[in-house]
Scaffold this motif. Structure first.
Motif, mmCIF file in Angstrom:
data_model
loop_
_atom_site.group_PDB
_atom_site.id
_atom_site.type_symbol
_atom_site.label_atom_id
_atom_site.label_comp_id
_atom_site.label_asym_id
_atom_site.label_seq_id
_atom_site.Cartn_x
_atom_site.Cartn_y
_atom_site.Cartn_z
ATOM 1 N N SER A 88 0.839 -1.201 0.000
ATOM 2 C CA SER A 88 0.000 0.000 0.000
ATOM 3 C C SER A 88 0.874 1.252 0.000
ATOM 4 O O SER A 88 2.039 1.216 0.403
ATOM 5 C CB SER A 88 -0.915 0.012 1.227
ATOM 6 O OG SER A 88 -0.150 0.246 2.392
ATOM 7 N N ASN A 89 0.305 2.337 -0.449
ATOM 8 C CA ASN A 89 1.041 3.600 -0.490
ATOM 9 C C ASN A 89 1.502 4.063 0.881
ATOM 10 O O ASN A 89 2.481 4.781 0.992
ATOM 11 C CB ASN A 89 0.192 4.694 -1.158
ATOM 12 C CG ASN A 89 0.101 4.495 -2.648
ATOM 13 O OD1 ASN A 89 0.973 3.873 -3.260
ATOM 14 N ND2 ASN A 89 -0.958 5.008 -3.251
ATOM 15 N N THR A 90 0.791 3.661 1.942
ATOM 16 C CA THR A 90 1.175 4.092 3.288
ATOM 17 C C THR A 90 2.518 3.504 3.711
ATOM 18 O O THR A 90 3.170 4.047 4.586
ATOM 19 C CB THR A 90 0.108 3.710 4.340
ATOM 20 O OG1 THR A 90 -0.061 2.289 4.337
ATOM 21 C CG2 THR A 90 -1.208 4.401 4.058
ATOM 22 N N GLN A 91 2.938 2.399 3.117
ATOM 23 C CA GLN A 91 4.212 1.772 3.478
ATOM 24 C C GLN A 91 5.357 2.192 2.553
ATOM 25 O O GLN A 91 6.500 1.886 2.830
ATOM 26 C CB GLN A 91 4.088 0.255 3.486
ATOM 27 C CG GLN A 91 3.449 -0.297 4.742
ATOM 28 C CD GLN A 91 4.112 0.209 5.999
ATOM 29 O OE1 GLN A 91 3.520 0.976 6.745
ATOM 30 N NE2 GLN A 91 5.337 -0.191 6.249
ATOM 31 N N LYS A 92 5.059 2.875 1.476
ATOM 32 C CA LYS A 92 6.115 3.305 0.558
ATOM 33 C C LYS A 92 6.932 4.429 1.184
ATOM 34 O O LYS A 92 6.425 5.202 2.000
ATOM 35 C CB LYS A 92 5.519 3.746 -0.773
ATOM 36 C CG LYS A 92 4.983 2.570 -1.568
ATOM 37 C CD LYS A 92 4.509 2.993 -2.932
ATOM 38 C CE LYS A 92 4.001 1.746 -3.650
ATOM 39 N NZ LYS A 92 3.499 2.071 -4.967
ATOM 40 N N ASP A 93 8.192 4.509 0.791
ATOM 41 C CA ASP A 93 9.101 5.572 1.232
ATOM 42 C C ASP A 93 9.309 5.585 2.745
ATOM 43 O O ASP A 93 9.455 6.645 3.354
ATOM 44 C CB ASP A 93 8.612 6.945 0.743
ATOM 45 C CG ASP A 93 8.509 7.000 -0.776
ATOM 46 O OD1 ASP A 93 9.398 6.423 -1.445
ATOM 47 O OD2 ASP A 93 7.547 7.592 -1.280
ATOM 48 N N LYS A 94 9.339 4.423 3.355
ATOM 49 C CA LYS A 94 9.607 4.299 4.795
ATOM 50 C C LYS A 94 11.028 3.771 4.983
ATOM 51 O O LYS A 94 11.568 3.068 4.133
ATOM 52 C CB LYS A 94 8.625 3.325 5.465
ATOM 53 C CG LYS A 94 7.175 3.712 5.353
ATOM 54 C CD LYS A 94 6.826 4.793 6.335
ATOM 55 C CE LYS A 94 5.328 5.059 6.286
ATOM 56 N NZ LYS A 94 4.934 6.117 7.138
ATOM 57 N N THR A 95 11.607 4.070 6.122
ATOM 58 C CA THR A 95 12.919 3.512 6.439
ATOM 59 C C THR A 95 12.768 2.035 6.789
ATOM 60 O O THR A 95 11.660 1.563 7.081
ATOM 61 C CB THR A 95 13.555 4.236 7.635
ATOM 62 O OG1 THR A 95 12.773 3.968 8.808
ATOM 63 C CG2 THR A 95 13.690 5.734 7.389
ATOM 64 N N GLY A 96 13.890 1.334 6.790
ATOM 65 C CA GLY A 96 13.859 -0.064 7.206
ATOM 66 C C GLY A 96 13.369 -0.199 8.642
ATOM 67 O O GLY A 96 12.589 -1.098 8.958
ATOM 68 N N LYS A 97 13.801 0.704 9.498
ATOM 69 C CA LYS A 97 13.381 0.665 10.899
ATOM 70 C C LYS A 97 11.876 0.880 11.019
ATOM 71 O O LYS A 97 11.189 0.147 11.739
ATOM 72 C CB LYS A 97 14.129 1.719 11.717
ATOM 73 C CG LYS A 97 13.751 1.740 13.181
ATOM 74 C CD LYS A 97 14.551 2.787 13.937
ATOM 75 C CE LYS A 97 14.154 2.821 15.399
ATOM 76 N NZ LYS A 97 14.961 3.787 16.162
ATOM 77 N N GLU A 98 11.331 1.877 10.326
ATOM 78 C CA GLU A 98 9.892 2.142 10.372
ATOM 79 C C GLU A 98 9.103 0.934 9.857
ATOM 80 O O GLU A 98 8.079 0.563 10.434
ATOM 81 C CB GLU A 98 9.547 3.368 9.520
ATOM 82 C CG GLU A 98 10.042 4.678 10.091
ATOM 83 C CD GLU A 98 9.906 5.827 9.115
ATOM 84 O OE1 GLU A 98 9.608 6.943 9.578
ATOM 85 O OE2 GLU A 98 10.100 5.630 7.886
ATOM 86 N N THR A 99 9.606 0.336 8.782
ATOM 87 C CA THR A 99 8.928 -0.811 8.195
ATOM 88 C C THR A 99 8.979 -2.007 9.129
ATOM 89 O O THR A 99 7.992 -2.726 9.291
ATOM 90 C CB THR A 99 9.548 -1.155 6.826
ATOM 91 O OG1 THR A 99 9.406 -0.012 5.985
ATOM 92 C CG2 THR A 99 8.874 -2.341 6.183
ATOM 93 N N TYR A 100 10.122 -2.239 9.779
ATOM 94 C CA TYR A 100 10.214 -3.358 10.715
ATOM 95 C C TYR A 100 9.276 -3.132 11.896
ATOM 96 O O TYR A 100 8.621 -4.066 12.370
ATOM 97 C CB TYR A 100 11.645 -3.590 11.206
ATOM 98 C CG TYR A 100 11.737 -4.908 11.926
ATOM 99 C CD1 TYR A 100 11.957 -6.080 11.215
ATOM 100 C CD2 TYR A 100 11.526 -5.002 13.297
ATOM 101 C CE1 TYR A 100 11.974 -7.308 11.851
ATOM 102 C CE2 TYR A 100 11.541 -6.224 13.941
ATOM 103 C CZ TYR A 100 11.771 -7.370 13.215
ATOM 104 O OH TYR A 100 11.773 -8.593 13.844
ATOM 105 N N GLN A 101 9.190 -1.916 12.382
ATOM 106 C CA GLN A 101 8.290 -1.641 13.500
ATOM 107 C C GLN A 101 6.827 -1.857 13.094
ATOM 108 O O GLN A 101 6.033 -2.342 13.901
ATOM 109 C CB GLN A 101 8.538 -0.240 14.055
ATOM 110 C CG GLN A 101 9.872 -0.191 14.785
ATOM 111 C CD GLN A 101 10.256 1.180 15.279
ATOM 112 O OE1 GLN A 101 9.722 2.196 14.855
ATOM 113 N NE2 GLN A 101 11.217 1.214 16.189
#
Length: 189
Positions: A88-101
């Motif tokens: 989803s667009n809400t997960q695009k352009d996130k850091t690895g840390k943000e995505t892992y959290q």
């Protein structure tokens, strides 16, 4: 208190595994330039997933052992990489840390709904106190499961399969070290 001892023992094992250095006298006798050249060679591989061999070894080792705790060492990607995955667009352009959290929050929801696992500890990591200076981990997580079979069922579950891509997208490198429950009385004399 016993749980704290177990967590401390698991962290100690992980640190020792990552800091094993040969004390071979012949290696110490090697010419200085050979030692320096050898130190420059990096054989470190990056690991995100399991292999058939690692699954088999884990299963053979921990089947029937009761509770199992998974020690996770994590190195995040600077930016999450969803190449080849739909997201989803809400997960695009996130850091690895943000995505892992985000991934971890989804796993916690699965745990709350199914009671298959329990996150015992999650914390950001720093340099080793004992271990290689050039090896860095961003976070440490300890997750407890009732048994290896429960862990396997969790990993294969539809709910987990829906979120596991976020783990892959977020991590540059990882280690997953299973450990069985040991009581102080079982520790060698």
């Amino acid at each position: 208190m016993l749980k704290l001892i177990k967590i401390s023992a698991l962290l100690t094992v992980a640190i020792l595994l990552n800091s094993c250095v040969s004390e071979n006298k012949e290696a110490d006798a090697a010419p200085k330039n050979l030692k320096e050249d050898t130190a420059k060679i990096s054989t470190k591989q990056k690991y995100i997933g399991t292999t058939d061999a690692s699954w088999k070894h884990c299963y053979d080792t921990f089947k029937g052992q009761g509770k199992i705790v998974m020690l996770n060492l994590l190195k995040y990607k600077p930016m999450a990489d969803y190449t080849g995955m739909t997201v989803s667009n809400t997960q695009k352009d996130k850091t690895g840390k943000e995505t892992y959290q985000y991934y971890l929050k989804q796993v916690e929801k699965i745990f709350e709904n199914t009671k298959v696992g329990n996150i015992l500890y999650y914390g950001e990591s720093q340099d080793f106190l004992i271990g290689p200076e050039d090896e860095k981990w961003d976070a440490v997580i300890l997750v407890e499961y009732a048994s290896l079979d429960v862990f396997v069922d969790f990993v294969k579950s539809e709910a987990y399969q829906k979120v596991t891509g976020h783990r892959k997208a977020s991590l540059e490198d990882s280690r997953l070290l299973p450990a069985s429950n040991v009581t102080p009385n079982e520790v060698g004399n």
